[in-house]
Design a protein around this motif. Structure first.
Motif: not given
Length: 141
Positions: A55-59, A76-80
């Protein structure tokens, strides 16, 4: 680890996407507002592709096709979560979409100053075409 889900964005996702870009995208665009992204999804409901996990948007990636060329924006991809295959999965989904639509060549908008992205695009098989220069004109104030 939960499975990575790749899917087109829905209208309900747009505020989350805009907030995500403030964290994960390099730079901003004149189109980074609710109206701009809403227009994109209304015009081409499969163009904005999301990667989620639990459920978390990662990219994200925008895979636009105008009937002539295939254009990639906002990878775009989450920096972590970088360097875990999320960007590759998004590009694979975008390229599959292009092939399904009859596209034959894709280009990517990449900031000149974003050296990290240059390496990622190169690893994905994209080459800079130095003999082309993109000229841009804002159509609104």
């Amino acid at each position: 680890m939960t499975h990575l889900r790749i899917r087109p964005a829905a209208r309900d996702d747009l505020d989350t996407v805009l907030a995500f870009w403030k964290t994960a995208a390099e730079g901003t665009s004149i189109s980074d507002d609710r109206d701009g992204v809403e227009r994109l999804v209304a015009l081409d409901p499969e163009a904005l592709i999301l990667a989620e996990q639990a459920g978390e948007l990662l990219g994200t990636v925008i895979a636009g096709f105008d009937g002539w060329r295939c254009h990639l924006y906002r990878l775009a991809v989450h920096p972590e979560r970088r360097r875990q295959g999320i960007g590759s999965a998004l590009l694979a989904a975008a390229e599959e979409r292009f092939v399904r639509l009859g596209g034959r060549r894709a280009d990517a908008m990449v900031l000149v100053r974003n050296a990290t992205a240059h390496h990622a695009w190169s690893a994905a098989g994209y080459d800079p075409e130095e003999h082309w220069r993109r000229w841009v004109k804002p159509l609104t104030d």
